[in-house]
Every structure is written in C-alpha cells, then in structure tokens.
Design a protein around this motif. Sequence first.
Motif, PDB file in Angstrom:
ATOM      1  N   THR A 106      12.195  22.110 -17.270  1.00 36.32           N
ATOM      2  CA  THR A 106      11.398  23.084 -16.530  1.00 36.32           C
ATOM      3  C   THR A 106      11.847  23.139 -15.081  1.00 36.32           C
ATOM      4  N   ASN A 107      11.633  24.257 -14.476  1.00 35.56           N
ATOM      5  CA  ASN A 107      11.951  24.454 -13.072  1.00 35.56           C
ATOM      6  C   ASN A 107      10.633  24.510 -12.318  1.00 35.56           C
ATOM      7  N   SER A 108      10.387  23.516 -11.491  1.00 35.74           N
ATOM      8  CA  SER A 108       9.106  23.449 -10.784  1.00 35.74           C
ATOM      9  C   SER A 108       8.962  24.563  -9.758  1.00 35.74           C
ATOM     10  N   ALA A 167       6.875  27.617 -11.016  1.00 32.24           N
ATOM     11  CA  ALA A 167       5.495  27.388 -11.444  1.00 32.24           C
ATOM     12  C   ALA A 167       4.526  28.436 -10.901  1.00 32.24           C
ATOM     13  N   PRO A 200       4.787  25.956 -16.589  1.00 31.88           N
ATOM     14  CA  PRO A 200       5.971  25.172 -16.926  1.00 31.88           C
ATOM     15  C   PRO A 200       6.209  25.220 -18.431  1.00 31.88           C
TER      16      PRO A 200
END
Length: 192
Positions: A143-145, A148, A166
């Motif tokens: 996941t790429n924070s 978000a 996420p």
Amino acid sequence: MSGTAAYARPLVAPAPSPHRHIEIVTTREQRRARPKLAYAVVTIMSLFAIFAAQLLLSIVVSDGAFQIEALQQEQKELLRTQDALSENLNLYGSTQNLATQAAHLGMVPNPAPLTLNMDTGAVYGSPGTADPMGCGGSCNLITNSLLAGMPLVNATGATTGNAVAPVVAPAAASQTGDAPPATNALPAPVTR
C-alpha cells in the motif's frame, strides 16, 4: 609748596611722514586675466551637482538591491510551490493511484492482453478471465500511505468525498500461504 610752578612741556606733533599708499598697477589685460567670481560659482555648483548625482545613483542602486532581494524571495516561494505541485502530480500519476481509481470506476486488469495486427486483422494471444484474483482490480500488495486521503473519481469525472482506503491483498491468498499471481502488482513476501 615751593613757588616754582610746574610747567608742562608743550606737545610737539611729530613731523608728518609721507603717507605710504601702495597701489598695484595693473594693465587692462591683467585685469581681464584675473579669475572672476562667476568661475568660482560655476565650479562650486558643479561639485554640488556631482555630489547630488552620486547620492541619487547610490539611492537607485540600493533600491534595486532591495527589489532583487524581494524577487529572489518570491522566486524561492514559487519554486517551493512548484515542487509541492510536482509531488502532487507524481502522486496522482502513480500506478497505484491509477489502479485504485480504475478499480473504483469498475475497471479490472487483464493478465492476458490480446494483440491486434493492424495489417491482417489477426488477434494474437489467448483470452482469459478479466479478473483472475477476484479482487476487482485493487490487488496492490504494497500500500502507498500517501494515497490514503486522496478522493476517488466517479464515472462523470467529479471527485467523490470517499477517500482511498489502503489496499491489501485478498484474504484468500493470505490464508492459504500462496501469493496471488503477479499481474500489475508489486511483489511482496507472504507474511503470517
């Protein structure tokens, strides 16, 4: 007192001395050759004009320096804004964001794309299922924070209030211990 009277001596005026009068005899040419008051005034006024010009030039140069400083500060702020906008552009153009936005619109990745030959019209490749993992195209393993809080795009192109959650791997793949087949996802080790 005695009978003698005191007589005062008469004051004798000194002999008149010839009065000395010194006179400089000049000719007309010598009088014309003497510096005149106008030349002195012109010289002094010229000096004042030079000093005033130098003062004005100093003021203009210092004012220009302040303007340069203000413009450099503005340029720094604009470069910071440009960097922030470039980061946002890179974030919106990331493959994870595009995959999440496409999945929200109902698109799914195709693991077996077909190729069309424009000259012959022949189709190469074998068609498969459009979504072999069953995750609806949102099978990002990492996941790429930064994504978000980004809003999702709806079918009309307007953003919705929903933020990107996420994305995790499907539950079935994590329970069996097998990693899902690699499509357009980033590889990650399977953890328990």
